[in-house]
Design an enzyme around this catalytic site. Structure first.
Site, PDB file in Angstrom:
ATOM      1  N   ARG A  23       1.028  -1.204  -0.259  1.00 24.53           N
ATOM      2  CA  ARG A  23       0.071  -0.049  -0.006  1.00 24.53           C
ATOM      3  C   ARG A  23       0.677   1.350   0.001  1.00 24.53           C
ATOM      4  NH1 ARG A  23      -4.905  -2.335   4.003  1.00 24.53           N
ATOM      5  NH2 ARG A  23      -6.068  -2.895   2.136  1.00 24.53           N
ATOM      6  N   LYS A  66     -21.388 -15.359   0.411  1.00 23.81           N
ATOM      7  CA  LYS A  66     -22.828 -15.397   0.760  1.00 23.81           C
ATOM      8  C   LYS A  66     -23.752 -14.681  -0.293  1.00 23.81           C
ATOM      9  CE  LYS A  66     -22.303 -13.796   4.794  1.00 23.81           C
ATOM     10  NZ  LYS A  66     -22.541 -12.899   6.182  1.00 23.81           N
ATOM     11  N   GLY A  77     -11.927  -8.117  -2.206  1.00 25.03           N
ATOM     12  CA  GLY A  77     -10.653  -8.398  -1.451  1.00 25.03           C
ATOM     13  C   GLY A  77     -10.154  -9.625  -1.616  1.00 25.03           C
ATOM     14  N   GLY A 101     -14.571  -3.342   0.316  1.00 22.22           N
ATOM     15  CA  GLY A 101     -15.981  -2.803   0.584  1.00 22.22           C
ATOM     16  C   GLY A 101     -16.247  -1.736  -0.261  1.00 22.22           C
TER      17      GLY A 101
HETATM   18  P1  ADP Z   1     -14.869 -10.774  -2.357  1.00 21.45           P
HETATM   19  O1  ADP Z   1     -14.002 -10.397  -1.033  1.00 21.45           O
HETATM   20  O2  ADP Z   1     -13.839 -11.166  -3.539  1.00 21.45           O
HETATM   21  O3  ADP Z   1     -15.941 -10.023  -2.665  1.00 21.45           O
HETATM   22  P2  ADP Z   1     -16.418 -12.836  -0.707  1.00 21.45           P
HETATM   23  O4  ADP Z   1     -15.801 -12.003   0.535  1.00 21.45           O
HETATM   24  O5  ADP Z   1     -17.748 -12.489  -1.354  1.00 21.45           O
HETATM   25  O6  ADP Z   1     -15.284 -12.457  -1.975  1.00 21.45           O
HETATM   26  O7  ADP Z   1     -16.065 -14.454  -0.673  1.00 21.45           O
HETATM   27  C1  ADP Z   1     -14.722 -15.077  -0.490  1.00 21.45           C
HETATM   28  C2  ADP Z   1     -15.006 -16.178   0.220  1.00 21.45           C
HETATM   29  O8  ADP Z   1     -16.235 -17.105  -0.255  1.00 21.45           O
HETATM   30  C3  ADP Z   1     -13.801 -16.893   0.411  1.00 21.45           C
HETATM   31  O9  ADP Z   1     -13.412 -16.891   1.619  1.00 21.45           O
HETATM   32  C4  ADP Z   1     -14.116 -18.351  -0.417  1.00 21.45           C
HETATM   33  O10 ADP Z   1     -13.525 -19.427   0.461  1.00 21.45           O
HETATM   34  C5  ADP Z   1     -15.566 -18.476   0.204  1.00 21.45           C
HETATM   35  N1  ADP Z   1     -16.200 -19.454  -0.831  1.00 21.45           N
HETATM   36  C6  ADP Z   1     -16.141 -19.516  -2.172  1.00 21.45           C
HETATM   37  N2  ADP Z   1     -16.698 -20.667  -2.406  1.00 21.45           N
HETATM   38  C7  ADP Z   1     -17.254 -21.377  -1.707  1.00 21.45           C
HETATM   39  C8  ADP Z   1     -17.929 -22.514  -1.364  1.00 21.45           C
HETATM   40  N3  ADP Z   1     -18.369 -23.252  -2.599  1.00 21.45           N
HETATM   41  N4  ADP Z   1     -18.462 -22.866  -0.201  1.00 21.45           N
HETATM   42  C9  ADP Z   1     -18.012 -22.131   0.852  1.00 21.45           C
HETATM   43  N5  ADP Z   1     -17.419 -20.853   0.675  1.00 21.45           N
HETATM   44  C10 ADP Z   1     -16.797 -20.554  -0.590  1.00 21.45           C
HETATM   45 MG    MG Z   2     -14.385 -10.567   1.166  1.00 20.81          MG
END
Ligand code: ADP
Ligand code: MG
Length: 398
Positions: free
Chosen positions: A37, A198, A350, A373
């Site tokens: 960063r 989620k 992230g 975020g």
């Molecule tokens: P980002 O930060 O890129 O927006 P998220 O925070 O929404 O992504 O989600 C990331 C998490 O989702 C990761 O820790 C990953 O392990 C989890 N994940 C991905 N696929 C699955 C799955 N099939 N079941 C459970 N968790 C999952």
């Molecule tokens: Mg995330």
């Protein structure tokens, strides 16, 4: 959306105060374990210094001190590292406001000043006007180069803009350019890859992107609620039962809009969530098994749709990529995206950005957003207060 940047404003002999994101990880001895960063802020810092300003005052938060001075969250290690990287001494102060700070800045011959952690004061996150005014009183021009906090109206991101001409630095400018184009004026076809843990985190994102995307590929933990909504068996895979109706509505809205939604069609399943569990690839998930990655057929389907894209937005890993056994789907998608040379490829989120880094594919993407975020809110179509507050290009306030 066109905001003034450091390039649009005369900085000569001006005192410039810049909000940066120096929220770096520290180990127990307070050594910086990753200075990415700080490195990322260098181009804007060096550009400003090249314009012969009177002073460049940098400010940031670090960690969550919750309105109190916490020694382990001082920016002292950052000041040291910045001194090394710039090859010029940085005056690190032990506070971020008050007469002592003003005096130290006025008396020092150093060009670059680093204020103490802004979040030692509750007023920062409360966007307290008096606190914002104090920060503003240190300078003539405000620059924001901290995208990671742009979705929060804090004193150093929003309040301060009430008092000073306010422009974007290069990092923030690049985020506005790439994310703004993807959301408001994408070169079509726009294909969105969604994954992550989620559905509930991503509902607003899906709603917004349904208005713009040609196709949405859904993998990761959020896919199973959609599959359940279609009456499929998902075994013990991640489910948000209270979001099944929402998923149904989103699917029918997609149909209405002619957006091609591609859901996972084969699965890497396990009978126990740990590395030693038995694993297999299936088209249907039996009871008692959990899916942790997309299967090879789905990967090929995703790639086929991606091959037509001119713009790709990727938010959310398509599997539990942190564990090597379940990382293959995310890795293949990332590797394929890195080969698309005629498309603008953008990673927002992230964990998705962490996945791209884990596979050493950063160079293959047009833009990897630095704000988790903040990029999510941007992609949801929300106006980010830290960006909205900057001067528009046509304004003549400067
Ligand atoms: P980002 O930060 O890129 O927006 P998220 O925070 O929404 O992504 O989600 C990331 C998490 O989702 C990761 O820790 C990953 O392990 C989890 N994940 C991905 N696929 C699955 C799955 N099939 N079941 C459970 N968790 C999952
Ligand atoms: Mg995330």
């Amino acid at each position: 959306m066109k905001k003034l940047t450091v390039k649009d404003i005369d900085l000569k002999n001006k005192k410039v105060i810049m909000r940066v994101d120096f929220n770096v990880p520290l180990d127990e001895q307070l050594n910086i374990t990753d200075d990415m960063r700080i490195q990322a802020a260098l181009p804007t810092i060096q550009y400003i210094l090249g314009q012969s300003p009177a002073k460049l005052i940098l400010m940031s938060h670090l960690g969550r001190p919750k309105g109190k001075s916490v020694d382990s969250m001082r920016l002292t290690p950052v000041g040291k590292r910045l001194t090394e990287l710039l090859g010029q001494k940085v005056l690190k102060l032990d506070d971020c406001k008050g007469d002592e700070v003003k005096k130290a800045i006025a008396e020092s011959s150093e060009k670059v000043v680093l204020l103490e952690n802004l979040r030692f004061y509750n007023e920062e996150e409360a966007n307290d006007p008096a606190f914002a005014k104090e920060l503003a009183s240190l300078a003539d021009i405000y620059v924001n180069d901290a995208f990671g906090t742009a979705h929060r109206a804090h004193a150093s991101t929003e309040g301060i803009t009430q008092y000073l001409p306010s422009v974007a630095g290069f990092l923030l400018g690049k985020e506005i350019e790439y994310l703004g184009k993807a959301v408001y004026n994408p070169e079509k076809p726009l294909v969105v890859i969604l994954g992550g843990a989620k559905v509930s985190d991503k509902i607003l994102l899906v709603e917004n992107l349904l208005e713009k995307a040609d196709a949405i590929l859904i993998g990761g933990g959020m896919a199973y609620t959609f599959l359940k909504a279609q009456g499929k068996n998902i075994g013990n895979s991640k489910l948000e039962a209270d979001k099944i109706d929402t998923a149904k509505k989103l699917l029918s809205k997609a149909k209405e809009k002619g957006v091609n939604i591609v859901l996972t069609t084969d699965f890497l399943i396990v009978d126990d969530f740990n590395n030693k569990a038995s694993r297999k690839i299936v088209d249907e998930i039996p009871d008692g098994w959990e899916s942790l990655d997309i299967g090879p057929k789905t990967r090929e389907q995703f790639k086929k749709v991606l091959s037509t894209a001119k713009t790709v937005v990727w938010n959310g890993p398509v599997g539990v990529f942190e564990i090597d056994e379940y990382a293959e789907g995310t890795k293949e998608v990332a590797q394929y995206l890195a080969t698309l040379k005629d498309a603008t490829t953008i990673v927002g989120g992230g964990d998705s950005a962490a996945a791209v880094k884990k596979f050493n594919l950063e160079d293959g993407f047009s833009h990897i957003s630095t704000g988790g975020g903040a990029s999510l809110e941007f992609l949801e179509g929300k106006e980010l207060p830290g960006i909205a507050a900057l001067n528009d290009k046509q304004e003549s306030k400067v």
